[in-house]
Design an enzyme around this catalytic site. Structure first.
Site, PDB file in Angstrom:
ATOM      1  N   SER A 147       1.000  -1.220  -0.048  1.00  0.00           N
ATOM      2  CA  SER A 147       0.145  -0.048   0.030  1.00  0.00           C
ATOM      3  C   SER A 147       0.917   1.154   0.169  1.00  0.00           C
ATOM      4  CB  SER A 147      -0.952  -0.168   1.270  1.00  0.00           C
ATOM      5  OG  SER A 147      -2.010   0.825   1.001  1.00  0.00           O
ATOM      6  N   ASP A 169      -9.067  -3.396  -6.307  1.00  0.00           N
ATOM      7  CA  ASP A 169      -8.451  -2.346  -5.864  1.00  0.00           C
ATOM      8  C   ASP A 169      -8.379  -1.153  -6.467  1.00  0.00           C
ATOM      9  OD1 ASP A 169      -6.310  -0.837  -4.466  1.00  0.00           O
ATOM     10  OD2 ASP A 169      -5.338  -2.959  -3.971  1.00  0.00           O
ATOM     11  N   HIS A 224      -7.996  -4.295  -1.715  1.00  0.00           N
ATOM     12  CA  HIS A 224      -7.114  -3.797  -1.319  1.00  0.00           C
ATOM     13  C   HIS A 224      -6.682  -4.475   0.132  1.00  0.00           C
ATOM     14  CE1 HIS A 224      -3.729  -0.930  -1.034  1.00  0.00           C
ATOM     15  NE2 HIS A 224      -3.997  -0.442   0.060  1.00  0.00           N
TER      16      HIS A 224
END
Length: 224
Positions: A68, A163, A193
């Site tokens: 991330s 995502d 995600h």
């Protein structure tokens, strides 16, 4: 070498893959915006190289890992290390990385679970501070803005189809490959995600972990 969110992975990989893991406690945005967190990561990379003998590692096989926002830091750190030419990096693991602050792709504007556009925008505003929304943002802060991706370390990029970062991650892997960088891209259908940690028991998460580890082994031990 990874961020603290990768500690669980490092705990598993160190004995299984015969490697040493270092987690960098970098300062966080918005209290410390770019370039503070990235320079902290660079300092961590320098520490690993300077303590290689003490750690019992081969510094020529030093790799970077992050997920991330941490994945964006890894991509930026790989660019910074290449350009400074002081500390070699052998590979980079980009796990659903945040790479583009502009949110110009269809996936970045879609209402995805876990990390919707508003969260992504807030994250970039926190990290970039007064630079957010400008045209001259550093590629070390926003790797998708880099125009030269040549001579970067081998990359593993993974992301799920649910995502919001899907498009920018696919595009970055494509551009790495076009620049001559060995880049493995893995896209997981129906995965949001953070799926590999939040849905750790799901089949898709287990498959992603196996694929990542199979790629990582020869990066760490190329002669075996």
């Amino acid at each position: 070498m990874g961020s603290h969110l990768g500690d669980g992975r490092l705990d598993s990989w160190c004995p299984a893959l015969r490697c040493a893991g270092v987690s960098v406690g970098y300062r966080l945005a918005p209290e410390t915006p770019f370039p503070g967190p990235l320079e902290d990561c660079y300092a961590g990379l320098r520490w690993v190289h300077s303590h290689a003998a003490e750690l019992g590692i081969d510094s020529s096989r030093t790799g970077l890992m992050g997920g991330s926002a941490g994945g964006g830091l890894v991509a930026g750190l790989a660019l910074l290390a290449r350009d400074r030419g002081e500390l070699p990096v052998a590979f980079q693991l980009l796990i659903y990385p945040m790479l583009d602050d502009r949110q110009i792709t269809p996936s970045s504007r879609a209402d995805r679970p876990v990390w919707p556009p508003a969260s992504n925008r807030f994250g970039w505003m926190s990290y970039l501070g007064h630079q957010y929304g400008g045209d001259d943002v550093s590629p070390y802060a926003v790797p998708a803005r880099a125009t030269d991706l040549a001579a970067l370390p081998s990359a593993f990029v993974m992301v799920g189809t649910l995502d919001g970062l899907l498009d920018e991650d696919i595009d970055y892997a494509r551009r790495l490959s076009a620049a001559g960088v060995p880049a493995d891209l893995h896209v997981y259908a129906g995965a949001p995600h953070g799926f590999d940690t939040m849905m750790a028991g799901a089949a898709v998460a287990q498959r992603a972990r196996r694929t990542l580890e199979a790629w990582l082994k020869p990066q760490l031990h190329p002669d075996r």
